[in-house]
Design a protein around this motif. Sequence first.
Motif, short mmCIF file in Angstrom:
data_model
loop_
_atom_site.label_atom_id
_atom_site.label_comp_id
_atom_site.label_asym_id
_atom_site.label_seq_id
_atom_site.Cartn_x
_atom_site.Cartn_y
_atom_site.Cartn_z
N GLY A 225 36.63 57.89 53.73
CA GLY A 225 35.37 58.42 54.26
C GLY A 225 35.53 59.63 55.16
N GLU A 226 36.70 60.26 55.12
CA GLU A 226 36.96 61.39 56.02
C GLU A 226 36.00 62.56 55.83
OE1 GLU A 226 40.61 64.44 57.02
OE2 GLU A 226 41.10 62.41 56.36
N PHE A 227 35.56 62.79 54.61
CA PHE A 227 34.69 63.93 54.33
C PHE A 227 33.23 63.52 54.14
CE2 PHE A 227 38.88 64.74 52.32
CZ PHE A 227 39.35 65.67 53.24
N ALA A 228 32.92 62.27 54.40
CA ALA A 228 31.58 61.74 54.12
C ALA A 228 30.49 62.44 54.94
CB ALA A 228 31.54 60.24 54.38
N GLU A 229 30.80 62.79 56.18
CA GLU A 229 29.77 63.37 57.04
C GLU A 229 29.26 64.71 56.51
OE1 GLU A 229 29.49 64.95 61.56
OE2 GLU A 229 30.40 62.97 61.28
N THR A 230 30.17 65.58 56.10
CA THR A 230 29.77 66.89 55.60
C THR A 230 29.61 66.90 54.08
OG1 THR A 230 32.05 67.65 55.32
CG2 THR A 230 31.01 68.07 57.46
N GLY A 231 30.31 66.00 53.41
CA GLY A 231 30.28 65.96 51.95
C GLY A 231 31.07 67.08 51.31
N ASP B 269 33.51 58.27 47.31
CA ASP B 269 34.32 57.36 48.12
C ASP B 269 34.65 56.08 47.37
OD1 ASP B 269 31.62 56.64 48.23
OD2 ASP B 269 31.73 55.94 50.30
#
Length: 117
Positions: free
Chosen positions: A24-30, A77
């Motif tokens: 989930g490392e890139f989940a915030e910005t997508g 993810d």
Amino acid sequence: MVEWTGKFAYQQVADDLRRRIADGEFAETGQLPSYGDLQKSYEITVTVARTAINQLKTNGLVVSHQGKGVFLTPDADRTAAQLADPVGAVTELREEVEKLRTEVGELRQRVATLEGD
């Protein structure tokens, strides 16, 4: 930083990015880091970065938009987690198939009951 092994560099970078996506490392910005950022953080060439990203595209994890960047697909993810843990993915699929079989059986009974009236 990746601990380099005997695998091709692009495979190792793609594996590490898959793990990071699953976490989930890139989940915030997508959005994944730029090619330049990948080059710096992994100490690789742009060709290796592009090939790693192409592997993620093949896996259905990302899409790229010319001049805008590389973005996660909606289920990236989950897909990345399945690729990282194929045994777990198979178990999850078996459970889902069993659930669907039960639901289909129940629907058949309901249809039979309705047709019998």
